[in-house]
Design a protein around this motif. Structure first.
Motif, PDB file in Angstrom:
ATOM      1  N   ILE A 134       0.822  -1.215   0.000  1.00 43.42           N
ATOM      2  CA  ILE A 134       0.000   0.000   0.000  1.00 43.42           C
ATOM      3  C   ILE A 134       0.852   1.260   0.000  1.00 43.42           C
ATOM      4  O   ILE A 134       0.342   2.361   0.203  1.00 43.42           O
ATOM      5  N   GLY A 135       2.130   1.099  -0.272  1.00 42.20           N
ATOM      6  CA  GLY A 135       3.044   2.240  -0.231  1.00 42.20           C
ATOM      7  C   GLY A 135       2.616   3.406  -1.104  1.00 42.20           C
ATOM      8  O   GLY A 135       2.774   4.576  -0.730  1.00 42.20           O
ATOM      9  N   SER A 136       2.049   3.134  -2.269  1.00 40.45           N
ATOM     10  CA  SER A 136       1.662   4.210  -3.186  1.00 40.45           C
ATOM     11  C   SER A 136       0.518   5.056  -2.636  1.00 40.45           C
ATOM     12  O   SER A 136       0.288   6.183  -3.091  1.00 40.45           O
ATOM     13  N   LEU A 137      -0.215   4.522  -1.642  1.00 47.58           N
ATOM     14  CA  LEU A 137      -1.324   5.262  -1.051  1.00 47.58           C
ATOM     15  C   LEU A 137      -0.892   6.092   0.154  1.00 47.58           C
ATOM     16  O   LEU A 137      -1.664   6.907   0.652  1.00 47.58           O
ATOM     17  N   ASN A 138       0.318   5.879   0.629  1.00 46.93           N
ATOM     18  CA  ASN A 138       0.826   6.634   1.782  1.00 46.93           C
ATOM     19  C   ASN A 138       1.413   7.952   1.318  1.00 46.93           C
ATOM     20  O   ASN A 138       2.624   8.187   1.380  1.00 46.93           O
ATOM     21  N   THR A 139       0.551   8.821   0.821  1.00 43.69           N
ATOM     22  CA  THR A 139       1.010  10.090   0.264  1.00 43.69           C
ATOM     23  C   THR A 139       1.362  11.106   1.333  1.00 43.69           C
ATOM     24  O   THR A 139       2.100  12.050   1.059  1.00 43.69           O
ATOM     25  N   GLU A 140       0.833  10.946   2.517  1.00 42.59           N
ATOM     26  CA  GLU A 140       1.209  11.803   3.637  1.00 42.59           C
ATOM     27  C   GLU A 140       0.888  11.093   4.944  1.00 42.59           C
ATOM     28  O   GLU A 140       0.171  10.092   4.963  1.00 42.59           O
ATOM     29  N   TYR A 141       1.438  11.636   6.026  1.00 40.75           N
ATOM     30  CA  TYR A 141       1.325  10.976   7.332  1.00 40.75           C
ATOM     31  C   TYR A 141      -0.125  10.914   7.812  1.00 40.75           C
ATOM     32  O   TYR A 141      -0.883  11.877   7.696  1.00 40.75           O
ATOM     33  N   LEU A 142      -0.474   9.753   8.367  1.00 43.70           N
ATOM     34  CA  LEU A 142      -1.748   9.566   9.043  1.00 43.70           C
ATOM     35  C   LEU A 142      -1.485   8.961  10.415  1.00 43.70           C
ATOM     36  O   LEU A 142      -0.679   8.028  10.527  1.00 43.70           O
ATOM     37  N   PRO A 143      -2.146   9.440  11.466  1.00 44.44           N
ATOM     38  CA  PRO A 143      -1.953   8.846  12.793  1.00 44.44           C
ATOM     39  C   PRO A 143      -2.558   7.458  12.869  1.00 44.44           C
ATOM     40  O   PRO A 143      -3.502   7.140  12.134  1.00 44.44           O
ATOM     41  N   GLN A 144      -2.031   6.630  13.749  1.00 44.85           N
ATOM     42  CA  GLN A 144      -2.613   5.313  13.983  1.00 44.85           C
ATOM     43  C   GLN A 144      -3.687   5.447  15.050  1.00 44.85           C
ATOM     44  O   GLN A 144      -3.407   5.832  16.182  1.00 44.85           O
ATOM     45  N   LEU A 145      -4.909   5.118  14.687  1.00 49.21           N
ATOM     46  CA  LEU A 145      -6.043   5.237  15.605  1.00 49.21           C
ATOM     47  C   LEU A 145      -6.413   3.874  16.163  1.00 49.21           C
ATOM     48  O   LEU A 145      -6.107   2.831  15.567  1.00 49.21           O
ATOM     49  N   ALA A 146      -7.098   3.883  17.287  1.00 50.48           N
ATOM     50  CA  ALA A 146      -7.376   2.643  18.021  1.00 50.48           C
ATOM     51  C   ALA A 146      -8.131   1.617  17.180  1.00 50.48           C
ATOM     52  O   ALA A 146      -7.889   0.422  17.285  1.00 50.48           O
ATOM     53  N   GLY A 147      -9.039   2.067  16.344  1.00 50.28           N
ATOM     54  CA  GLY A 147      -9.868   1.129  15.595  1.00 50.28           C
ATOM     55  C   GLY A 147      -9.355   0.787  14.209  1.00 50.28           C
ATOM     56  O   GLY A 147     -10.065   0.142  13.429  1.00 50.28           O
ATOM     57  N   ASP A 148      -8.145   1.221  13.875  1.00 48.89           N
ATOM     58  CA  ASP A 148      -7.629   0.988  12.527  1.00 48.89           C
ATOM     59  C   ASP A 148      -7.446  -0.495  12.220  1.00 48.89           C
ATOM     60  O   ASP A 148      -7.060  -1.287  13.090  1.00 48.89           O
ATOM     61  N   CYS A 177     -14.655   3.728  11.780  1.00 53.45           N
ATOM     62  CA  CYS A 177     -13.681   4.245  10.821  1.00 53.45           C
ATOM     63  C   CYS A 177     -12.405   4.692  11.524  1.00 53.45           C
ATOM     64  O   CYS A 177     -12.292   4.658  12.742  1.00 53.45           O
ATOM     65  N   GLY A 178     -11.422   5.094  10.724  1.00 53.02           N
ATOM     66  CA  GLY A 178     -10.133   5.516  11.244  1.00 53.02           C
ATOM     67  C   GLY A 178      -9.253   5.984  10.104  1.00 53.02           C
ATOM     68  O   GLY A 178      -9.729   6.270   8.998  1.00 53.02           O
ATOM     69  N   SER A 179      -7.963   6.025  10.351  1.00 53.53           N
ATOM     70  CA  SER A 179      -7.036   6.448   9.305  1.00 53.53           C
ATOM     71  C   SER A 179      -7.086   5.520   8.102  1.00 53.53           C
ATOM     72  O   SER A 179      -6.869   5.945   6.959  1.00 53.53           O
ATOM     73  N   THR A 180      -7.358   4.242   8.346  1.00 50.53           N
ATOM     74  CA  THR A 180      -7.442   3.302   7.229  1.00 50.53           C
ATOM     75  C   THR A 180      -8.616   3.629   6.308  1.00 50.53           C
ATOM     76  O   THR A 180      -8.592   3.279   5.124  1.00 50.53           O
ATOM     77  N   SER A 181      -9.621   4.332   6.816  1.00 46.76           N
ATOM     78  CA  SER A 181     -10.735   4.770   5.964  1.00 46.76           C
ATOM     79  C   SER A 181     -10.244   5.770   4.919  1.00 46.76           C
ATOM     80  O   SER A 181     -10.717   5.774   3.777  1.00 46.76           O
ATOM     81  N   VAL A 182      -9.300   6.607   5.321  1.00 44.72           N
ATOM     82  CA  VAL A 182      -8.716   7.571   4.381  1.00 44.72           C
ATOM     83  C   VAL A 182      -7.959   6.833   3.279  1.00 44.72           C
ATOM     84  O   VAL A 182      -8.035   7.195   2.102  1.00 44.72           O
ATOM     85  N   LEU A 183      -7.248   5.775   3.653  1.00 38.77           N
ATOM     86  CA  LEU A 183      -6.530   4.983   2.655  1.00 38.77           C
ATOM     87  C   LEU A 183      -7.494   4.305   1.684  1.00 38.77           C
ATOM     88  O   LEU A 183      -7.219   4.223   0.482  1.00 38.77           O
ATOM     89  N   LEU A 184      -8.620   3.826   2.187  1.00 41.82           N
ATOM     90  CA  LEU A 184      -9.630   3.244   1.302  1.00 41.82           C
ATOM     91  C   LEU A 184     -10.169   4.304   0.343  1.00 41.82           C
ATOM     92  O   LEU A 184     -10.371   4.033  -0.853  1.00 41.82           O
TER      93      LEU A 184
END
Length: 214
Positions: free
Chosen positions: A18-32, A58-65
């Motif tokens: 998923i490296g190509s989707l990590n365009t900027e920093y996202l915090p790790q949230l409890a429900g990720d 939802c969480g930071s992984t929702s942004v990646l989706l």
């Protein structure tokens, strides 16, 4: 190989994918979602051509989706989250990245729910979920991917299928996170019996999936 080591290696491999989707920093949230579980969800979106997604919790992984859907050029995501701070962060991040047309976050506080297993069981606010989901499917069609990743206590995830089964498209995929926990296993067993679903756990993830019957 030790199970914990296998899971760590699966997560490391997933992070590379998923490296190509990590365009900027996202915090790790409890429900990720764990990285390996996130990749399994993304694989289902791409391989199953899923375009109308609902995510419970939802969480930071929702942004990646949302980034994946935007990158592909089609698909929509509706996220329902009970924690106000998490919902506010994800909604703000989606707006900041210009992903508001792809994904939407609804803050739906937990309240007593008639579909809960226990008398005082809680789930997302009933009327709010009803209105938001109906509006969503009126605009985009029936849900072809339901991701259940919240709420995260006891058997609180049980109402997801009783409430949303009617809006699932024939052949829709239902994915459930944290299935290594006894409470989630008990919920899956009830869903399997009541809705005729055959859940299978993805290798080295905490995610189980099933196909909704027509």
């Amino acid at each position: 190989m030790d199970d914990s080591l296998a899971r760590e290696l699966a997560d490391l491999s997933a992070l590379q994918r998923i490296g190509s989707l990590n365009t900027e920093y996202l915090p790790q949230l409890a429900g990720d979602l764990r990285p390996a579980a996130l990749v399994a969800v993304m694989d289902e979106i791409v391989l199953g051509a899923r375009t109308v997604l609902v995510e419970l919790g939802c969480g930071s992984t929702s942004v990646l989706l949302a980034r994946l859907l935007h990158q592909r050029g089609f698909g929509h995501l509706l996220c329902i989250e009970h924690d106000e701070r998490t919902a506010a962060f994800v909604a703000s991040q989606l707006r900041r990245e210009g992903l508001g047309s792809v994904a939407r976050v609804v803050h739906a506080p937990l309240s007593r729910h008639p579909a809960a297993l226990s008398r005082h069981g809680q789930w997302y606010a009933p009327q709010q979920v009803h209105d938001e989901v109906l509006s969503y499917i009126d605009q985009f069609g029936l849900v072809d991917l339901l991701l259940v990743d919240g709420p995260g206590f006891g058997d609180s995830r049980y109402p997801a299928l009783p409430v949303l089964r009617a809006v699932l498209a024939p052949g829709a995929t239902v994915l459930v996170d944290d299935v290594d926990r006894p409470d989630e296993q008990a919920v899956l067993a009830r869903w399997s019996e009541e809705f005729g679903l055959n859940f299978r756990t993805a290798p080295r993830t905490s995610l189980a999936g099933a196909t909704a019957l027509a």
